[in-house]
Enzyme design. Structure first.
Site, short mmCIF file in Angstrom:
data_model
loop_
_atom_site.label_atom_id
_atom_site.label_comp_id
_atom_site.label_asym_id
_atom_site.label_seq_id
_atom_site.Cartn_x
_atom_site.Cartn_y
_atom_site.Cartn_z
N ASP A 46 0.84 -1.21 0.00
CA ASP A 46 0.00 0.00 0.00
C ASP A 46 0.87 1.25 0.00
OD1 ASP A 46 -2.96 1.07 0.80
OD2 ASP A 46 -1.42 2.28 1.77
N TYR A 51 3.14 9.83 -0.66
CA TYR A 51 4.21 9.29 0.19
C TYR A 51 5.59 9.53 -0.43
CZ TYR A 51 0.36 6.59 2.30
OH TYR A 51 -0.82 6.19 2.88
N LYS A 76 -2.55 5.88 -4.48
CA LYS A 76 -3.63 6.83 -4.17
C LYS A 76 -3.41 8.16 -4.88
CE LYS A 76 -3.62 4.74 0.42
NZ LYS A 76 -2.24 4.58 0.88
N HIS A 109 -7.34 9.76 -2.02
CA HIS A 109 -6.65 9.75 -0.73
C HIS A 109 -7.46 10.44 0.39
CE1 HIS A 109 -2.29 9.41 0.86
NE2 HIS A 109 -3.13 9.32 1.87
N VAL A 245 9.65 -0.54 8.39
CA VAL A 245 10.81 -0.62 7.49
C VAL A 245 11.87 -1.54 8.08
CG1 VAL A 245 10.44 1.62 6.39
CG2 VAL A 245 11.78 1.50 8.51
N ARG A 249 10.35 -6.73 12.11
CA ARG A 249 8.96 -6.34 12.37
C ARG A 249 8.06 -6.68 11.18
NH1 ARG A 249 9.75 -0.29 14.91
NH2 ARG A 249 10.44 -0.92 16.99
N ASN A 253 4.88 -9.01 11.76
CA ASN A 253 3.50 -8.54 11.55
C ASN A 253 2.67 -9.47 10.67
OD1 ASN A 253 4.23 -6.39 13.13
ND2 ASN A 253 4.41 -4.91 11.45
N1 LIG Z 1 -5.27 6.54 3.44
C1 LIG Z 1 -4.73 7.30 4.37
O1 LIG Z 1 -5.11 8.47 4.56
C2 LIG Z 1 -3.64 6.72 5.25
C3 LIG Z 1 -3.21 7.42 6.38
C4 LIG Z 1 -2.21 6.85 7.15
C5 LIG Z 1 -1.68 5.62 6.81
N2 LIG Z 1 -2.10 4.96 5.69
C6 LIG Z 1 -1.54 3.64 5.27
O2 LIG Z 1 -1.60 2.75 6.40
C7 LIG Z 1 -0.29 2.26 6.68
C8 LIG Z 1 -0.15 1.94 8.15
O3 LIG Z 1 -0.40 3.07 8.96
P1 LIG Z 1 0.74 3.90 9.70
O4 LIG Z 1 2.01 3.80 8.96
O5 LIG Z 1 0.18 5.26 9.97
O6 LIG Z 1 0.87 3.23 11.13
P2 LIG Z 1 0.92 1.75 11.78
O7 LIG Z 1 1.09 0.72 10.73
O8 LIG Z 1 -0.22 1.67 12.70
O9 LIG Z 1 2.23 1.85 12.67
C9 LIG Z 1 3.48 2.04 12.11
C10 LIG Z 1 4.47 2.33 13.25
O10 LIG Z 1 4.61 1.18 14.08
C11 LIG Z 1 5.97 0.72 14.06
N3 LIG Z 1 5.91 -0.75 14.01
C12 LIG Z 1 5.53 -1.53 12.97
N4 LIG Z 1 5.55 -2.83 13.29
C13 LIG Z 1 5.95 -2.89 14.58
C14 LIG Z 1 6.20 -3.95 15.47
N5 LIG Z 1 5.99 -5.23 15.12
N6 LIG Z 1 6.62 -3.66 16.73
C15 LIG Z 1 6.80 -2.37 17.11
N7 LIG Z 1 6.61 -1.31 16.31
C16 LIG Z 1 6.19 -1.57 15.04
C17 LIG Z 1 6.58 1.33 12.81
O11 LIG Z 1 7.97 1.57 13.00
P3 LIG Z 1 9.14 1.12 11.97
O12 LIG Z 1 8.71 1.39 10.56
O13 LIG Z 1 10.28 1.98 12.42
O14 LIG Z 1 9.36 -0.34 12.24
C18 LIG Z 1 5.85 2.66 12.72
O15 LIG Z 1 6.40 3.64 13.59
C19 LIG Z 1 0.61 3.40 6.16
O16 LIG Z 1 1.97 3.02 6.04
C20 LIG Z 1 -0.06 3.72 4.86
O17 LIG Z 1 0.27 2.75 3.88
C21 LIG Z 1 -3.09 5.49 4.92
#
Ligand SMILES: NC(=O)c1ccc[n+]([C@@H]2O[C@H](COP(=O)([O-])OP(=O)(O)OC[C@H]3O[C@@H](n4cnc5c(N)ncnc54)[C@H](OP(=O)(O)O)[C@@H]3O)[C@@H](O)[C@H]2O)c1
Length: 291
Positions: A46, A51, A76, A109, A245, A249, A253
């Site tokens: 995704d 981004y 998006k 988006h 990244v 992790r 996940n």
């Molecule tokens: N459509 C929209 O408006 C929208 C908005 C926001 C996000 N998104 C999408 O949703 C995806 C996920 O959301 P998000 O990136 O906001 O947040 P998330 O997936 O809820 O959390 C990501 C955070 O958690 C950390 N993390 C990941 N796996 C972990 C683990 N196993 N243990 C501990 N920490 C962990 C990551 O750090 P590291 O990377 O440093 O490991 C990062 O800081 C985005 O990447 C994007 O593709 C879409």
């Protein structure tokens, strides 16, 4: 075990779990995508024009040994590109950066407060879908009233609505509307987001990964808090795209198919529903709207 798939209203199947890449550089994204595909078993990525890492996604896919047709790729359309002509041009630019001739899912988006322009944007996405260059089209951050706008105009029903969703914000109104209309809900910030999810001053730190209730459940299953959270989305029938990244992790996940949350776990997680967001409410922000 392989990731379960969900059939969208377009007939396309989407792996229920994918890799998010927001806030990752092109190089980080390339490495994460290649590792996720080749070593961790992901088949769903995704990204978004906003981004700034579509090139990294394309490079990661090409560096992997997984054929393009086995990968579900989402990107998006950013808000400044809303409108009919702009959306068509922005889609072409995304394909070029990704280095592919189609995406599996193309999403708006963020909803615009200008409903007329939003409808013209959707016309462009319908045309892209008809050309076969997006196998499915959908939206992000649409509240029921935005979805109603498309449906009442007799438009293609979005295949998905990708919204902020996690145990603090289980979004019952959106899920209920989506269920009633054959729209699948995707959870963003499924682990509770990053420390920068709210754009500057609105940012709130992730509290779920350190939450004592989630930690206790993780201990009971000898799993990590992140794995408990991913499982919660899967068991709720949601499509989930945790971002990381870090290779360990990324692997962790998706290593969630050897345990199940039980009734006690789910009832404890339900107590975390307090409506707290890490991002903005879609009705409060006309994010990046065109001049
Ligand atoms: N459509 C929209 O408006 C929208 C908005 C926001 C996000 N998104 C999408 O949703 C995806 C996920 O959301 P998000 O990136 O906001 O947040 P998330 O997936 O809820 O959390 C990501 C955070 O958690 C950390 N993390 C990941 N796996 C972990 C683990 N196993 N243990 C501990 N920490 C962990 C990551 O750090 P590291 O990377 O440093 O490991 C990062 O800081 C985005 O990447 C994007 O593709 C879409």
């Amino acid at each position: 075990m392989t990731t379960p798939t969900i059939t969208l209203n377009s007939g396309t199947t989407i792996p229920q779990l994918g890799l998010g890449v927001w806030q990752a550089s092109n190089d980080e994204t390339e490495n994460a995508v290649r590792y996720a595909l080749d070593d961790a078993g992901y088949r769903h990525i995704d990204t978004a024009a906003a981004y700034g890492n579509e090139e990294g996604v394309g490079r990661g896919i090409r560096a992997s040994s997984v054929p393009r047709e086995d990968i579900f790729l989402t990107t998006k359309l950013w808000n400044s590109d809303q409108g009919y002509e702009r959306a068509l041009a922005a889609f072409d630019a995304s394909l070029q950066r990704l280095g592919t001739d189609y995406v599996d899912l193309y999403l708006i988006h963020w909803p615009l407060q200008d409903s007329e322009r939003l409808l013209r944007t959707w016309d462009a996405l319908e045309e892209i879908a008809a050309s076969g260059r997006a196998k499915a089209i959908g939206v992000c951050n649409f509240e029921p009233h935005h979805l109603r706008l498309l449906l009442e105009a007799g438009k293609t029903v979005p295949a998905v609505d990708q919204v902020e969703l996690h145990p603090h914000l289980p979004q019952p109104a959106i899920r209920s509307y989506a269920d009633d209309h054959g729209i699948h809900v995707e959870s963003w910030s499924p682990l509770g987001g990053t420390s920068n999810s709210g754009w500057g001053k609105d940012s709130k730190p992730n509290t779920l990964l350190d939450d004592p209730i989630i930690a206790r459940i993780a201990d009971r299953h000898s799993k990590t808090p992140a794995q408990v959270l991913v499982r919660w989305h899967l068991q709720n029938g949601l499509i989930v795209i945790p971002k990381s990244v870090h290779t360990e992790r990324i692997a962790q996940n998706i290593d969630v198919f050897d345990f199940e949350l039980d009734e006690l776990d789910l009832s404890e997680i339900a107590t975390l529903d307090d409506g707290t967001r890490v991002g903005a409410h879609p009705d409060d922000m006309n994010l990046g709207a065109p001049e």
